[in-house]
Design a protein around this motif. Structure first.
Motif, mmCIF file in Angstrom:
data_model
loop_
_atom_site.group_PDB
_atom_site.id
_atom_site.type_symbol
_atom_site.label_atom_id
_atom_site.label_comp_id
_atom_site.label_asym_id
_atom_site.label_seq_id
_atom_site.Cartn_x
_atom_site.Cartn_y
_atom_site.Cartn_z
ATOM 1 N N PHE A 1 0.841 -1.204 0.000
ATOM 2 C CA PHE A 1 0.000 0.000 0.000
ATOM 3 C C PHE A 1 0.873 1.249 0.000
ATOM 4 C CE2 PHE A 1 -1.814 -3.592 2.132
ATOM 5 C CZ PHE A 1 -3.082 -3.697 1.580
ATOM 6 N N ARG A 2 0.684 2.097 -0.973
ATOM 7 C CA ARG A 2 1.446 3.348 -1.008
ATOM 8 C C ARG A 2 0.507 4.495 -1.373
ATOM 9 N NH1 ARG A 2 7.265 1.670 -3.805
ATOM 10 N NH2 ARG A 2 7.686 -0.034 -2.334
ATOM 11 N N ALA A 3 0.577 5.550 -0.580
ATOM 12 C CA ALA A 3 -0.288 6.705 -0.839
ATOM 13 C C ALA A 3 0.341 7.544 -1.942
ATOM 14 C CB ALA A 3 -0.472 7.508 0.446
ATOM 15 N N GLU A 4 0.379 6.990 -3.144
ATOM 16 C CA GLU A 4 0.973 7.685 -4.283
ATOM 17 C C GLU A 4 0.099 8.881 -4.620
ATOM 18 O OE1 GLU A 4 3.774 6.707 -5.428
ATOM 19 O OE2 GLU A 4 3.950 4.512 -5.298
ATOM 20 N N ASN A 5 0.642 10.055 -4.423
ATOM 21 C CA ASN A 5 -0.175 11.255 -4.602
ATOM 22 C C ASN A 5 -0.108 11.774 -6.033
ATOM 23 O OD1 ASN A 5 -1.805 13.372 -4.111
ATOM 24 N ND2 ASN A 5 -0.477 14.396 -2.635
ATOM 25 N N ARG B 1 1.165 3.976 -14.126
ATOM 26 C CA ARG B 1 1.890 2.819 -13.575
ATOM 27 C C ARG B 1 1.992 2.798 -12.057
ATOM 28 N NH1 ARG B 1 7.850 3.643 -14.294
ATOM 29 N NH2 ARG B 1 8.059 5.822 -13.789
ATOM 30 N N HIS B 2 1.170 3.625 -11.395
ATOM 31 C CA HIS B 2 1.150 3.604 -9.930
ATOM 32 C C HIS B 2 -0.257 3.327 -9.410
ATOM 33 C CE1 HIS B 2 4.951 5.879 -10.414
ATOM 34 N NE2 HIS B 2 5.278 5.247 -9.306
ATOM 35 N N LEU B 3 -0.362 2.373 -8.486
ATOM 36 C CA LEU B 3 -1.609 2.105 -7.781
ATOM 37 C C LEU B 3 -1.377 2.384 -6.301
ATOM 38 C CD1 LEU B 3 -2.374 -1.365 -9.403
ATOM 39 C CD2 LEU B 3 -3.798 0.677 -9.679
#
Ligand code: ATP
Ligand code: MN
Length: 460
Positions: A227-231, A236-238
């Motif tokens: 789990f990553r809070a990709e802002n 290619r990012h979830l």
């Protein structure tokens, strides 16, 4: 009567003239001049549909069969025969057809038989697996996931599940989601909502915890959601994705490259064998090149260059006379694209990055400037794997912890691994969805996971 599936029929496991039962959904229907009704039936086991032929002597021909539309579910009993028109084709001549479920308002069925855009399908994540394309991706995804487990089982690795709720703040891996307990707050037991007595997060990587198992049972992997809070909204990012992390004792970086190649080749060969028809469909509809490049991948070695040479190539060939290209720069996605899509036109391993760009645990090289790491980039996707030899020497590890101003106390347990019988060890993390993008040629990561989670999007 034997219940069978479409895959077994197409793989010639069912003999001609046998009586069979089959369940599935209507893809298309048409009526011939002689009142025969042809239905293309799918059941998800295989990309191809089976042609079902009903004549007007069937009891429910006029009351039901003639009214079937795309998406209706049916159960059919009949005889499997070679088509009169095309001896290569199989079809099922219906003896009995039962409707299991109708489609309400066929004109508004979101997955009608016409072609849909991926954007349209994303709005119907609960229905989109009915399409050929998401069906093909889903079958491939499942084979890839199973394939990794098979490989590791066969080769003496142990599966160690790392925790999903964690208090480790894996510096540098990405923004974390914190975990709270709502009831705790309501009962006012702890104003800080601190169920665990400390701040906890959803894991951004299982690496540090499986290092402890590599330093005891030697060959381990962890395989689970990350789990990553990709802002940011990229293709290619979830926020929730699957990562395979492998950690091996007594191995240096060079040996780990060899291991990575073997694992990837095993899994890709498995997909070529198990999902060839799915790949043919994707080749026709998504990317002409995919089968060729998968076969080529299996039979070649991945190219390797040092970070310093990657920078040189960019400086000399990338169309910018650009001061931002220098030793010490991070490669952004445009640089990565240039290297793998334009310059090498193949997957690429980049080694030995400047230590400033990488986390504290990577092993420092003798030049004292770079670390023993690798990033593996793939055409059309970018980075799929990141890995390194880990710093096993306590002196150097503590120096890096100090330089990066990390809290030494938080890493007491991690330093223990170096203080008690330390060993050289290496590992890597592979983003499963990114690998599926490469294999299928799909351009947006949201289309290779069933229910994507991204910023402002957590439906279902
Ligand atoms: P990127 O630079 O692309 O954000 P990263 O350097 O953050 O990647 P790592 O922390 O090394 O990636 O994680 C290992 C692998 O996990 C990556 O190589 C990639 O395949 C995958 N990955 C990382 N972040 C994501 C994400 N947000 N969604 C899907 N996969 C990801
Ligand atoms: Mn990242």
């Amino acid at each position: 009567m034997k219940l069978t599936n479409i895959k077994d029929i197409f793989k010639n496991k069912i003999s001609i003239d046998s009586l069979i039962k089959i369940n599935g959904w209507v893809k298309n229907k048409r009526i011939s001049k002689s009142n025969l009704i042809f239905i293309d039936l799918y059941d998800g086991s295989f990309i191809n549909t089976l042609q079902i032929v009903s004549n007007n002597k069937l009891l429910n021909y006029y009351t039901e069969i003639i009214k079937l539309t795309t998406g209706c579910s049916i159960s059919v009993k009949g005889k499997l025969i070679k088509s009169f028109k095309d001896k290569e084709k199989l079809e099922l001549h219906v003896l009995e057809l039962n409707v299991l479920g109708w489609v309400k308002n066929p004109n508004f069925y979101p997955i009608s038989s016409k072609k849909h855009t991926m954007e349209h399908l994303r709005k119907f994540s609960h229905l989109r697996s009915r399409t050929n394309i998401i069906g093909a991706i889903s079958r491939i995804r499942s084979v890839v996931f199973q394939g990794f487990h098979n490989y590791f089982y066969k080769n003496g690795y142990y599966w160690v599940p790392s925790p999903i709720i964690t208090s480790i703040n894996s510096e540098g891996a990405g923004e974390m989601f914190s975990v709270l307990n709502e009831n705790f707050k309501e009962n006012n037991i702890d104003k800080n909502n601190n169920f665990f007595g400390k701040k906890v997060f959803l894991t951004v990587s299982g690496q540090l915890t499986i290092e402890s198992y590599a330093c005891s049972i030697s060959k381990v992997y962890t395989f689970g959601p990350i789990f990553r809070a990709e802002n940011s909204n990229t293709t290619r990012h979830l926020s929730e994705f699957w990562m395979l992390e492998v950690e091996l004792a007594f191995l240096n970086l060079n040996k780990i490259i060899h291991v990575i190649e073997k694992i990837l080749k095993y899994v890709i060969s498995l997909v070529l064998k198990n999902n060839y028809e799915d790949l043919l469909f994707l080749k026709k509809n998504i990317n002409e090149n995919i089968i060729f490049r998968l076969k080529k991948f299996v039979s070649s070695k991945i190219k390797k260059i040092n970070y310093v040479d990657a920078v040189k190539i960019l400086k000399e060939n990338y169309n910018f006379n650009d001061n931002s290209i220098f030793f010490g720069m991070d490669l952004n996605s445009d640089h990565e694209k240039f290297l793998v899509d334009k310059y090498f036109k193949a997957p690429l391993i980049i080694l030995n990055y400047p230590k400033e760009l990488k986390p504290f645990y990577m092993r420092i090289n003798d030049d004292n400037k770079t670390v023993s790491n690798l990033d593996i980039l793939f055409p059309g996707v970018g980075e799929i794997i990141g890995g390194s030899q880990r710093e096993e020497r306590i002196k150097y590890l503590e120096k890096r912890i100090l330089e990066l101003k990390l809290n030494k106390k938080h890493y007491k347990w991690y330093r223990d691994l170096r203080n008690y019988g330390t060993v050289p060890h290496s590992g890597f993390g592979l983003g499963l969805e990114r690998l599926i993008m490469y294999i299928t040629g799909i351009k947006n990561i949201k289309d290779v996971i069933p229910f994507p989670r991204t910023i402002k999007n957590a439906d279902f």
